[in-house]
Motif scaffolding. Sequence first.
Motif, PDB file in Angstrom:
ATOM      1  N   THR A 167       0.926  -1.252   0.058  1.00  0.00           N
ATOM      2  CA  THR A 167       0.064  -0.126   0.127  1.00  0.00           C
ATOM      3  C   THR A 167       0.854   1.016   0.072  1.00  0.00           C
ATOM      4  O   THR A 167       1.739   1.324   0.827  1.00  0.00           O
ATOM      5  N   VAL A 168       0.832   2.271  -1.067  1.00  0.00           N
ATOM      6  CA  VAL A 168       1.166   3.393  -0.839  1.00  0.00           C
ATOM      7  C   VAL A 168       0.326   4.492   0.009  1.00  0.00           C
ATOM      8  O   VAL A 168      -0.861   4.493  -0.685  1.00  0.00           O
ATOM      9  N   GLY A 169       0.906   5.288   0.496  1.00  0.00           N
ATOM     10  CA  GLY A 169       0.118   6.205   1.276  1.00  0.00           C
ATOM     11  C   GLY A 169       0.510   7.655   0.837  1.00  0.00           C
ATOM     12  O   GLY A 169       1.914   7.828   0.850  1.00  0.00           O
ATOM     13  N   VAL A 170      -0.450   8.472   0.474  1.00  0.00           N
ATOM     14  CA  VAL A 170       0.129   9.781   0.043  1.00  0.00           C
ATOM     15  C   VAL A 170      -0.731  10.894   0.865  1.00  0.00           C
ATOM     16  O   VAL A 170      -1.901  10.626   1.054  1.00  0.00           O
ATOM     17  N   ILE A 171       0.270  11.712   1.363  1.00  0.00           N
ATOM     18  CA  ILE A 171      -0.242  12.695   2.230  1.00  0.00           C
ATOM     19  C   ILE A 171      -0.295  14.110   1.463  1.00  0.00           C
ATOM     20  O   ILE A 171       0.942  14.504   1.161  1.00  0.00           O
ATOM     21  N   GLY A 172      -1.466  14.619   1.140  1.00  0.00           N
ATOM     22  CA  GLY A 172      -1.475  15.922   0.158  1.00  0.00           C
ATOM     23  C   GLY A 172      -1.408  15.341  -1.034  1.00  0.00           C
ATOM     24  O   GLY A 172      -0.489  15.117  -1.869  1.00  0.00           O
ATOM     25  N   GLU A 236      -1.527   2.315   8.056  1.00  0.00           N
ATOM     26  CA  GLU A 236      -1.917   1.103   7.003  1.00  0.00           C
ATOM     27  C   GLU A 236      -0.765   1.162   5.748  1.00  0.00           C
ATOM     28  O   GLU A 236      -0.599   0.116   5.135  1.00  0.00           O
ATOM     29  N   ALA A 237      -0.237   2.174   5.560  1.00  0.00           N
ATOM     30  CA  ALA A 237       0.723   2.217   4.225  1.00  0.00           C
ATOM     31  C   ALA A 237       1.957   1.497   4.592  1.00  0.00           C
ATOM     32  O   ALA A 237       2.664   1.756   5.788  1.00  0.00           O
ATOM     33  N   ASP A 238       2.672   1.143   3.333  1.00  0.00           N
ATOM     34  CA  ASP A 238       3.901   0.346   3.679  1.00  0.00           C
ATOM     35  C   ASP A 238       5.082   1.554   3.141  1.00  0.00           C
ATOM     36  O   ASP A 238       6.183   1.786   3.291  1.00  0.00           O
ATOM     37  N   ILE A 239       4.450   2.613   2.187  1.00  0.00           N
ATOM     38  CA  ILE A 239       5.233   3.681   1.782  1.00  0.00           C
ATOM     39  C   ILE A 239       4.429   4.839   1.867  1.00  0.00           C
ATOM     40  O   ILE A 239       3.066   4.784   1.628  1.00  0.00           O
ATOM     41  N   ALA A 266       8.194   0.558   7.408  1.00  0.00           N
ATOM     42  CA  ALA A 266       7.922   1.328   6.350  1.00  0.00           C
ATOM     43  C   ALA A 266       8.994   2.531   5.692  1.00  0.00           C
ATOM     44  O   ALA A 266       9.871   2.467   6.300  1.00  0.00           O
ATOM     45  N   ILE A 267       8.583   2.870   4.396  1.00  0.00           N
ATOM     46  CA  ILE A 267       9.518   3.885   3.698  1.00  0.00           C
ATOM     47  C   ILE A 267       8.818   5.187   3.801  1.00  0.00           C
ATOM     48  O   ILE A 267       7.691   5.322   3.504  1.00  0.00           O
ATOM     49  N   LEU A 268       9.420   6.178   4.082  1.00  0.00           N
ATOM     50  CA  LEU A 268       9.112   7.837   4.172  1.00  0.00           C
ATOM     51  C   LEU A 268       9.530   8.480   3.332  1.00  0.00           C
ATOM     52  O   LEU A 268      10.892   8.316   3.345  1.00  0.00           O
ATOM     53  N   MET A 291      15.150  -0.932   9.976  1.00  0.00           N
ATOM     54  CA  MET A 291      14.395  -1.352   8.978  1.00  0.00           C
ATOM     55  C   MET A 291      13.511  -0.442   8.196  1.00  0.00           C
ATOM     56  O   MET A 291      12.981  -0.535   7.254  1.00  0.00           O
ATOM     57  N   PHE A 292      13.304   0.715   9.080  1.00  0.00           N
ATOM     58  CA  PHE A 292      12.564   1.969   8.596  1.00  0.00           C
ATOM     59  C   PHE A 292      13.599   2.809   7.665  1.00  0.00           C
ATOM     60  O   PHE A 292      14.698   3.255   8.147  1.00  0.00           O
TER      61      PHE A 292
END
Length: 386
Positions: A167-172, A236-239, A266-268, A291-292
């Motif tokens: 799951t990719v998460g987008v803020i904005g 919820e997001a992995d990225i 996760a990856i930010l 691992m983050f």
Amino acid sequence: MAKPVSIEVWNPNGKYRVVSTKSMPGTRWINLLIQQDCRLEICTEKKTILSVEDIIALIGDKCDGVIGQLTEDWGEELFSALSKAGGKAFSNMAVGYNNVDVNAANKYGVAVGNTPGVLTETTAELAASLTLAAARRIVEADEFMRAGLYDGWLPHLFVGNLLKGQTVGVIGAGRIGSAYARMMVEGFKMNLIYFDLYQATRLEKFVTAYGAFLKSNGETPVTWKRAASMDEVLQEADIISLHPILDKTTYHLVNKERLAKMKKEAILINCSRGPVIDEVALVDHLRENPMFRVGLDVFEDEPYMKPGLAELKNAIVVPHIASASKWTREGMATLAALNVLGKIKGYPVWFDANRVEPFLNENAQPPAAIPSIVNAKALSLPVSKL
Ligand SMILES: NC(=O)c1ccc[n+]([C@@H]2O[C@H](COP(=O)([O-])OP(=O)(O)OC[C@H]3O[C@@H](n4cnc5c(N)ncnc54)[C@H](O)[C@@H]3O)[C@@H](O)[C@H]2O)c1
Ligand SMILES: O=C(O)[C@H](O)CO
């Protein structure tokens, strides 16, 4: 007395005096200004970040408009100086304008331009590049090779994260956030969760249609969800990729508490503005969670990094280059120049700042309009009907 600042002059007898605080890519922006009777002065000082004092010296006693940069502090002092010099136009060579005090510009009746649209895909592509580099540990692996440490294939060597089905998460989810989301959904078949103050209807439609296409092909469909809160995305997001504007509501949007809500692996990614993340908290989080991983194009105290960040293997850092493709940077220069020129010429503001393509066509004269003015309403500027 301010120290004189070195300049290069184009079209010395031009009627309107326009100053650019930096040399910018391409020549179209220069030609457009000089063809329209502007005397253009480009600052040639070697130092990267000009002070308010330097810019006041550049503005001088008579100046019709200034093209400036996101590294400059455009507030009361500069707008007052520009207004005293007869100037009515300023444009950032950037879409973000958190370095500009728009209320101060309004007070002095100065139009503030920015450069939307032309950098959307380029910036999203860098966010996608950082995502891949972090997920597949490309920078670490490159350093390992160059250090002569590779002595044969191993099952555990630089194992990273698979994107497909995650799951990719987008803020904005504005222009850039939506473009990035599409790249990750379409390119890597990721599911999308996003948080924005507004519904990203076109993005939702795209993911729905792409999911239906995959299904009709016998593949697992991708899905989307508009989160009710930012925390839902973080959990919820992995990225997670950050693409909001920087303002009071997004300052330190990602802080210690929010980092703790994210998955351990996760990856930010941050290609928005540095202060959207509390960078001290991020350094602690990266130390405690190897691992983050993080991919950063922007920094809280740019050009500096918070202590410890540069030593961390789970951080990829690049120097604010998200919009750095030739086409985009030349386009940004053109839009910034046309913002200033259009205001000087008394043109109306272009009807849709998201559709700036007509200004970027090198084989045609640009429309007689101002591409993008952020305080057009506050200044009651007329809007183009074209
Ligand atoms: N790193 C770079 O080189 C680079 C390049 C281009 C843009 N940027 C940055 O990216 C930003 C976004 O650019 P854009 O063209 O996509 O702008 P945009 O206005 O199209 O998108 C910004 C989105 O953020 C949303 N938003 C605002 N406040 C929010 C909040 N509190 N929580 C969640 N969402 C919020 C808005 O509703 C909007 O949809 C720019 O303002 C700039 O700071 C950086
Ligand atoms: O806001 C912007 O446009 C960037 O940070 C530079 O391209």
